[in-house]
Design a protein around this motif. Sequence first.
Motif: not given
Length: 277
Positions: A257-258, A251, A254-255
């Motif tokens: 990458k965004q 998670r 992913d944070s």
Amino acid sequence: MNETSLYNQLNDASTFTALKELGTAFSKSNILGITSPADGLIVAMTCAMEHISPIAFSRRYNIIGGRLSVKADAIYADFIASGGRCRWIRSDAEVAEAEFSHVKLCPEPLAQSVTMQELINNGVAVDANGRMRAPYVKFPKNMLRARLLSNSIRMIAPGLIHGLYVEEEVISDIAPPTRTLDLAKPIAQKEVPVQALPEPEPEPEPEPEPVSEPKDITELLIEKEAIVNNFLCDKLHWIAGEQTWRNLAPRHMDSIKQRTAQFLEKAEAYFKEQYDE
């Protein structure tokens, strides 16, 4: 407590016993990735002499094959904090190249480089039988960058290392080999049969230059390894001291990458706030 006072106190059985018990506790807990009581004793003595915690030890040092080594990113951080600068020119699996300078010790930028072929030829990346050592196969970019940092900083600011072995230097001595290479040939060179040249053809219309693709997030994180790890550990507390961004929870990755650009900007600002004051 410095080296002299510590060794003087080793004549006191209680001091040595306390350090030995602490080292055994380190090895049993595996908190620093060590399993040998002897390595644990080295950690305990180093912490006592330098007045640092085990977590601070894990951020700066490693014990590899029973030998104490300092991490390249720790030396790099010390170099930046003391007034050093580094501008990376190239970093891939074959070459690491950068310009180094220091406000007092080396005001003019000094270009330095190291190649994988060079480390193969001088026996650093291979053993006596010409077999490639595992870290250079698994993490060639990291090993080249670390080698360039340690060599360059040892030359420009030797006081930051003063006799300690850097991590990748110890690895080069003890890491097991993984495959055999022909040292007489460059690693990326292949023989191409000679063919007759075809008749010249009319030159085609020039095509527009392709737009370069954005860098992969992994490349971006590797380029700023020390800065990213420092921000994740000290500011966000997403990893422990001995971990890197590769240990991030899905998670958290992913944070990043965004919002990659914003994350790197904040990491650099935090690093500059710590070391450029």
